[in-house]
Motif scaffolding. Structure first.
Motif, PDB file in Angstrom:
ATOM      1  N   UNK A 242      -8.989   2.503  -2.491  1.00 45.19           N
ATOM      2  CA  UNK A 242     -10.154   3.285  -2.967  1.00 45.19           C
ATOM      3  C   UNK A 242      -9.926   4.230  -4.221  1.00 45.19           C
ATOM      4  N   UNK A 243     -10.600   3.820  -5.261  1.00 44.52           N
ATOM      5  CA  UNK A 243     -10.458   4.414  -6.612  1.00 44.52           C
ATOM      6  C   UNK A 243     -10.736   6.019  -6.681  1.00 44.52           C
ATOM      7  N   UNK A 244     -11.679   6.394  -5.554  1.00 41.35           N
ATOM      8  CA  UNK A 244     -12.109   7.794  -5.774  1.00 41.35           C
ATOM      9  C   UNK A 244     -11.487   8.702  -4.632  1.00 41.35           C
ATOM     10  N   UNK A 245     -10.621   8.000  -3.701  1.00 42.85           N
ATOM     11  CA  UNK A 245     -10.163   8.907  -2.606  1.00 42.85           C
ATOM     12  C   UNK A 245      -8.604   8.423  -2.629  1.00 42.85           C
ATOM     13  N   UNK A 246      -7.834   9.134  -3.826  1.00 40.51           N
ATOM     14  CA  UNK A 246      -6.312   8.828  -3.436  1.00 40.51           C
ATOM     15  C   UNK A 246      -5.835   8.817  -2.070  1.00 40.51           C
ATOM     16  N   UNK A 247      -5.029   7.964  -1.853  1.00 45.03           N
ATOM     17  CA  UNK A 247      -4.235   7.979  -0.575  1.00 45.03           C
ATOM     18  C   UNK A 247      -4.656   7.119   0.450  1.00 45.03           C
ATOM     19  N   UNK A 248      -6.006   6.487   0.101  1.00 43.16           N
ATOM     20  CA  UNK A 248      -6.801   5.575   0.915  1.00 43.16           C
ATOM     21  C   UNK A 248      -7.141   4.222   0.579  1.00 43.16           C
ATOM     22  N   UNK A 249      -7.362   3.257   1.673  1.00 38.94           N
ATOM     23  CA  UNK A 249      -7.674   1.945   1.322  1.00 38.94           C
ATOM     24  C   UNK A 249      -8.660   1.824   2.088  1.00 38.94           C
ATOM     25  N   UNK A 250      -9.504   0.804   2.173  1.00 40.40           N
ATOM     26  CA  UNK A 250     -10.874   0.612   2.878  1.00 40.40           C
ATOM     27  C   UNK A 250     -10.721  -0.976   3.238  1.00 40.40           C
ATOM     28  N   UNK A 251     -11.178  -1.198   4.645  1.00 37.31           N
ATOM     29  CA  UNK A 251     -11.436  -2.651   4.828  1.00 37.31           C
ATOM     30  C   UNK A 251     -12.760  -2.700   5.859  1.00 37.31           C
ATOM     31  N   UNK A 252     -13.841  -3.593   5.728  1.00 41.87           N
ATOM     32  CA  UNK A 252     -14.752  -4.010   6.833  1.00 41.87           C
ATOM     33  C   UNK A 252     -14.069  -4.488   7.908  1.00 41.87           C
TER      34      UNK A 252
ATOM     35  N   UNK B 143       0.787  -1.236   0.154  1.00 46.94           N
ATOM     36  CA  UNK B 143      -0.002   0.085  -0.147  1.00 46.94           C
ATOM     37  C   UNK B 143       0.887   1.245  -0.151  1.00 46.94           C
ATOM     38  N   UNK B 144       1.851   1.262   0.784  1.00 56.15           N
ATOM     39  CA  UNK B 144       2.893   2.431   1.117  1.00 56.15           C
ATOM     40  C   UNK B 144       3.411   2.513  -0.193  1.00 56.15           C
ATOM     41  N   UNK B 145       3.939   1.624  -1.137  1.00 49.11           N
ATOM     42  CA  UNK B 145       4.362   1.832  -2.560  1.00 49.11           C
ATOM     43  C   UNK B 145       3.604   2.361  -3.527  1.00 49.11           C
ATOM     44  N   UNK B 146       2.233   2.283  -3.224  1.00 50.44           N
ATOM     45  CA  UNK B 146       1.242   2.498  -4.063  1.00 50.44           C
ATOM     46  C   UNK B 146       0.807   3.998  -3.617  1.00 50.44           C
ATOM     47  N   UNK B 147       1.311   4.814  -2.583  1.00 50.53           N
ATOM     48  CA  UNK B 147       1.112   6.107  -2.380  1.00 50.53           C
ATOM     49  C   UNK B 147      -0.320   6.053  -1.403  1.00 50.53           C
ATOM     50  N   UNK B 148      -0.483   4.990  -0.744  1.00 54.28           N
ATOM     51  CA  UNK B 148      -1.656   4.887   0.222  1.00 54.28           C
ATOM     52  C   UNK B 148      -1.115   5.208   1.627  1.00 54.28           C
ATOM     53  N   UNK B 149      -1.883   6.164   2.236  1.00 50.98           N
ATOM     54  CA  UNK B 149      -1.382   6.664   3.577  1.00 50.98           C
ATOM     55  C   UNK B 149      -2.331   6.140   4.754  1.00 50.98           C
ATOM     56  N   UNK B 150      -3.503   5.925   4.483  1.00 54.20           N
ATOM     57  CA  UNK B 150      -4.412   5.325   5.632  1.00 54.20           C
ATOM     58  C   UNK B 150      -5.353   4.096   4.979  1.00 54.20           C
ATOM     59  N   UNK B 151      -5.876   3.755   6.154  1.00 49.67           N
ATOM     60  CA  UNK B 151      -7.004   2.826   5.837  1.00 49.67           C
ATOM     61  C   UNK B 151      -8.089   3.118   6.701  1.00 49.67           C
ATOM     62  N   UNK B 152      -9.341   3.078   6.063  1.00 48.83           N
ATOM     63  CA  UNK B 152     -10.559   3.160   6.558  1.00 48.83           C
ATOM     64  C   UNK B 152     -11.171   1.967   7.141  1.00 48.83           C
ATOM     65  N   UNK B 153     -11.364   1.828   8.396  1.00 42.10           N
ATOM     66  CA  UNK B 153     -11.905   0.713   8.873  1.00 42.10           C
ATOM     67  C   UNK B 153     -13.419   0.924   9.185  1.00 42.10           C
ATOM     68  N   UNK B 154     -14.139   0.103   8.272  1.00 44.42           N
ATOM     69  CA  UNK B 154     -15.554   0.604   8.514  1.00 44.42           C
ATOM     70  C   UNK B 154     -16.482  -0.819   9.046  1.00 44.42           C
ATOM     71  N   UNK B 155     -17.579  -0.095   9.685  1.00 43.14           N
ATOM     72  CA  UNK B 155     -18.735  -0.999  10.185  1.00 43.14           C
ATOM     73  C   UNK B 155     -19.895  -0.326  10.019  1.00 43.14           C
ATOM     74  N   UNK B 156     -21.000  -0.974  10.073  1.00 43.60           N
ATOM     75  CA  UNK B 156     -22.575   0.055   9.863  1.00 43.60           C
ATOM     76  C   UNK B 156     -23.096  -0.449  11.286  1.00 43.60           C
ATOM     77  N   UNK B 157     -23.886   0.442  11.655  1.00 45.50           N
ATOM     78  CA  UNK B 157     -24.245   0.390  13.319  1.00 45.50           C
ATOM     79  C   UNK B 157     -25.958  -0.156  13.066  1.00 45.50           C
ATOM     80  N   UNK B 158     -26.758  -0.102  14.281  1.00 48.32           N
ATOM     81  CA  UNK B 158     -27.993  -0.769  14.070  1.00 48.32           C
ATOM     82  C   UNK B 158     -28.866   0.070  13.589  1.00 48.32           C
ATOM     83  N   UNK B 159     -28.690   1.452  13.369  1.00 46.66           N
ATOM     84  CA  UNK B 159     -29.357   2.473  12.609  1.00 46.66           C
ATOM     85  C   UNK B 159     -29.075   2.424  11.250  1.00 46.66           C
TER      86      UNK B 159
END
Length: 467
Positions: free
Chosen positions: A103-113, A26-42
């Protein structure tokens, strides 16, 4: 395919080493951060983010997050149950490395559930992703059944320059119109490019019926991955739109009247690599198990709607003659029935035949919605439940006597009715377990209280920009 094993403190065998390798990539691809995602009850997407270098630590020990969000409402106020909603305690968020996506539309970011476990290393009973994984495991173990699923994503596109809180459609032209496609051509092209970069196989993206509305349909995956993908897609749609000076809403009703945004579920059950919805001897090529699976969903729909249509705004969309599926009826390609049998095109039916469950919107937590709907279907399959007579045309046109004979009745017309049906549905609540079931009830009652006395327009406005 998603990983079915629960995370453990210190990481599962190979996880930390894999995370170290991914961190370097990821660092070699210019990714600086990872979004850790979940969805709440609402149904609100919640996140924590970490620097890319911290991915190995997250894979080993997780990232802290309060369990209080299990009883947060859409307006960020909180309710409580006897277990959840306290300011005490902590959880650990563990990223699923199999689903890590640049993430294809957020340069510098990756995402994971993420899956959530307690400080003692036990699965958190309020983790909806873990709940869905358990349902999938149970189906395989008890019934030798696997599933493929997809979630339709509809959204309204508004001008980012509109007055605060207001919705001004960003496109004009008729439903499904070429005018809309041209007006949003650059934005939707960028959306397709972002999806391709993320490995999301898009089936179609097109203008829809309501003002400013579009829809994207994607290929089917195992249910946990399908729920993950629905969360990722919304992140992507939102990010692409923002780069074009636009704002999007996935809320069930963006305004107080007219057609709203749905999140229909497509499901198919498979055994030994064979689609149970095709090639059978029952109606429209279904096998006996496929019919019983559909009957289970249909029979539990009133209670399911506390999960699939969980917002007061959901019931602004769920009206007859809007293809929302507001009657306990099923039919072949019948868009006014709650459960629609999709045969698929000749030559593709063995792969494409499925069920569409229509009274679902994107205020729903996709892990909760898929887990509960699958549990209802499995209840029908286990009991050998029979489907009632098929409905053709609009169920609203049936006379009272004929509707009663077919078992066709109106689904809940308010969140209050849906909660009452959920409370009465012991099978669905048992599938969730007491912690999650109580959280669903508490959060829904909190949402009802939050909009008490508001007219339709103000209810729509209250939820317009939170989904």
């Amino acid at each position: 395919m998603t990983t079915l094993a629960d995370p453990v403190p210190g990481g599962r065998p190979g996880d930390v080493e894999r995370a170290c390798a991914l961190s370097g990539e990821l660092a070699a691809r210019g990714v600086h951060g990872v979004v850790l995602a979940y969805v709440d009850t609402a149904g609100i997407g919640r996140v924590k983010t970490i620097p890319t270098a911290k991915l190995p630590s997250a894979a080993a020990w997780g990232v802290g997050m309060s369990p209080v969000f299990d009883t947060f409402l859409a307006d960020d106020s909180a309710v409580s149950t006897d277990v959840l909603g306290s300011p005490d305690g902590d959880l650990r968020l563990y990223p699923d490395l199999d689903q890590l996506t640049v993430l294809g539309a957020q340069p510098g970011w990756a995402w994971a559930p993420v899956d959530r476990i307690t400080q003692d290393g036990e699965p958190h009973p309020g983790c909806t992703r873990t709940f869905l994984r358990r349902v999938v495991e149970l189906a395989a173990r008890r019934h030798r059944v696997a599933f493929r699923a997809a979630v339709e994503i509809e959204w309204a596109v508004g001008l980012g320059s509109a007055p605060a809180g207001e919705f001004v459609p960003a496109v004009s032209g008729p439903a499904y119109g070429a005018v809309r496609q041209v007006e949003l051509s650059d934005c939707t092209a960028d959306l397709l490019a972002a999806c391709a970069a993320q490995g999301v196989d898009v089936e179609q993206v097109h203008p829809e019926y309501a003002a400013g509305q579009f829809e994207i349909s994607v290929g089917a995956l195992d249910p946990v991955a399908a729920a993950d993908r629905s969360v990722l897609l919304r992140q992507t749609v939102r990010a692409v739109a923002q780069r074009h000076g636009l704002r999007v809403s996935f809320a069930p009703a963006v305004t107080g009247e007219g057609v709203g945004n749905g999140g229909h579920l497509h499901l198919s059950a498979w055994r030994d690599g064979v689609n149970l919805h095709s090639g059978g001897t029952r109606r429209h090529g279904m096998t006996a198990d496929a019919e019983s699976f559909a009957a289970g969903i249909l029979g539990h729909l009133p209670g399911l709607m506390a999960v699939t249509a969980p917002s007061p705004a959901s019931y602004l969309r769920l009206r007859p003659a809007q293809w929302a599926g507001v009657f306990t009826a099923w039919g072949l390609e019948t868009r006014e029935t709650a459960v629609r049998v999709v045969k698929g095109t000749a030559g593709l039916r063995e792969h494409a035949a499925n069920l569409e469950v229509k009274p679902v919107d994107l205020a729903a937590n996709p892990y909760l919605a898929l887990g509960c709907v699958l549990s209802a279907g499995l209840d029908g399959l286990a009991a050998g439940t029979a489907l009632p007579e098929e409905t053709t045309g609009d169920p609203a046109r049936l006379g009272a006597e004929e509707a009663a004979a077919r078992g066709v009745r109106r689904l809940p017309v308010s969140l209050e009715e849906a909660v009452a049906a959920f409370r009465a549905d012991e099978r669905v609540r048992a599938a969730l377990g007491p912690v999650l079931a109580d959280a669903v009830i508490a959060v829904r009652l909190g949402e009802i209280d939050a909009v008490a006395g508001l007219d339709d327009a103000r209810v729509a406005a209250a939820y317009r920009w939170v989904y």
